[in-house]
Design an enzyme around this catalytic site. Structure first.
Site, PDB file in Angstrom:
ATOM      1  CE  LYS A 119      -3.741  -2.475   2.289  1.00 24.69           C
ATOM      2  NZ  LYS A 119      -4.469  -2.801   3.521  1.00 24.69           N
ATOM      3  CD  GLN A 146      -3.306  -4.547   6.550  1.00 23.48           C
ATOM      4  OE1 GLN A 146      -3.496  -3.471   5.988  1.00 23.48           O
ATOM      5  NE2 GLN A 146      -3.698  -5.689   6.018  1.00 23.48           N
ATOM      6  CG  ASP A 176      -9.130  -0.248   5.467  1.00 24.29           C
ATOM      7  OD1 ASP A 176      -8.887  -0.679   4.334  1.00 24.29           O
ATOM      8  OD2 ASP A 176      -8.347  -0.351   6.436  1.00 24.29           O
TER       9      ASP A 176
HETATM   10  N1  GUN Z   1      -6.659  -7.041   6.444  1.00 19.35           N
HETATM   11  C1  GUN Z   1      -7.072  -7.758   5.378  1.00 19.35           C
HETATM   12  N2  GUN Z   1      -7.646  -6.951   4.451  1.00 19.35           N
HETATM   13  C2  GUN Z   1      -7.588  -5.699   4.956  1.00 19.35           C
HETATM   14  C3  GUN Z   1      -8.001  -4.433   4.459  1.00 19.35           C
HETATM   15  O1  GUN Z   1      -8.558  -4.295   3.371  1.00 19.35           O
HETATM   16  N3  GUN Z   1      -7.762  -3.370   5.270  1.00 19.35           N
HETATM   17  C4  GUN Z   1      -7.167  -3.511   6.483  1.00 19.35           C
HETATM   18  N4  GUN Z   1      -6.995  -2.410   7.212  1.00 19.35           N
HETATM   19  N5  GUN Z   1      -6.775  -4.666   6.967  1.00 19.35           N
HETATM   20  C5  GUN Z   1      -6.975  -5.766   6.211  1.00 19.35           C
END
Ligand code: GUN
Length: 292
Positions: free
Chosen positions: A52, A96, A119
């Site tokens: 990311k 995350q 998110d």
């Molecule tokens: N863990 C797995 N997928 C995601 C996501 O799309 N965002 C976040 N913050 N954590 C994750």
């Protein structure tokens, strides 16, 4: 059979965003800024967050990575989220997941300001999405919708079967696919671990979305000839022949299912990369909303 190329499409969307950032720079406008919070050293989370941050740099976004040790207290994490909420330079915040067990994930999710919740996990954004109001939509379902839209796949009146009822993918994608929108307007069946006759229901799908996290769960006899198959699975499976010691497996037995499908996403190179594009779109959107 047409491969739904998430890599190509994600790169295309990111190039569009890169040009938009340049335009903003030239106009003296703010550069979108994503803050990512990573707790602990979970291998998969490290990889996702690094990806990311790397993509932010590629597009020209500003990014900040904030790391905490696995044993961080809930209050310290909430304090950081609150600081980021008030940091006027930060447009998007993501924490995350998964988080260690001493942290209440719901408290953290709810603490993120909805406008910065790129998110799309906060109850405010989920509620708005359900009502069809403008909202940050979670990156994976948003990425799937973008893919269907850009490949001009007809969804109206189709039977969409979703396997998996997670908060992050199964639930939101089932709502989006049923919405009176394009893509959307499907008749949706949401299947899960207690579903009876899952194979039969799956076989009746015009659009099958597998999001249960079980490698190669969807076999050829569960798929109708000509179905559109979207594989959300991304599981690390031990593999001694790989340098890393694992391979990435989807929820669909690709080799056998692909010849029967009209469209199918590969793993890797499918939905996973679309989530990055969707997150970046949400971050740009957050920046534009905050500007207004
Ligand atoms: N863990 C797995 N997928 C995601 C996501 O799309 N965002 C976040 N913050 N954590 C994750």
């Amino acid at each position: 059979m047409t491969l739904l190329d998430g890599k190509k499409l994600s790169e295309q969307i990111q190039e569009e965003l890169r040009l938009k950032v340049l335009e903003r720079k030239n106009a003296g406008k703010k550069i979108p800024h994503l803050a990512a919070v990573l707790v602990g050293t979970n291998g998969a989370s490290e990889t996702y967050v690094a990806s990311k941050v790397k993509h932010c740099e590629k597009i020209g976004f500003k990014s900040t990575l904030i790391r905490f040790e696995e044993k961080v207290s809930e209050i310290d994490l909430l304090t950081e989220v609150n600081r980021l909420n008030h940091d006027t330079d930060v447009d998007g915040i993501l924490v995350q997941l998964p988080l260690p067990k001493q942290i209440d994930v719901e408290k953290v999710t709810e603490a993120i300001s909805p406008v910065k919740d790129v998110d799309g996990f906060s109850p405010v954004n989920i509620g708005k999405m359900v009502k069809g109001l403008p909202a940050h939509i979670a990156a994976t379902p948003y990425g799937i919708m973008l893919m269907l839209e850009r490949y001009k796949i007809e969804t109206s009146g189709k039977h969409c079967v979703v396997i998996g009822r997670s908060d992050i993918v199964g639930k939101p994608i089932s709502i989006l696919m049923a919405q009176n929108s394009i893509p959307g307007n499907c008749t949706v069946t949401l299947c899960h671990s207690r579903t009876k006759n899952l194979e039969e229901i799956s076989r009746s799908a015009d659009i099958l979305i597998a999001a249960l996290g079980k490698p190669e769960f969807v076999k050829a006899d569960m798929v109708k000839e000509g179905a559109v198959v979207i594989d959300v699975g991304i599981t690390r499976v031990p593999d001694e022949t790989k340098k890393s010691g694992f391979r990435i497996a989807g929820d669909v037995a690709f080799d056998k299912v692909a010849p029967k499908s009209s469209y199918i996403t590969p793993v890797p190179g499918g939905v996973g990369l679309m989530t990055i594009a969707a997150l970046m779109l949400n971050t740009m959107n957050a920046c534009e909303i905050r500007e207004k």
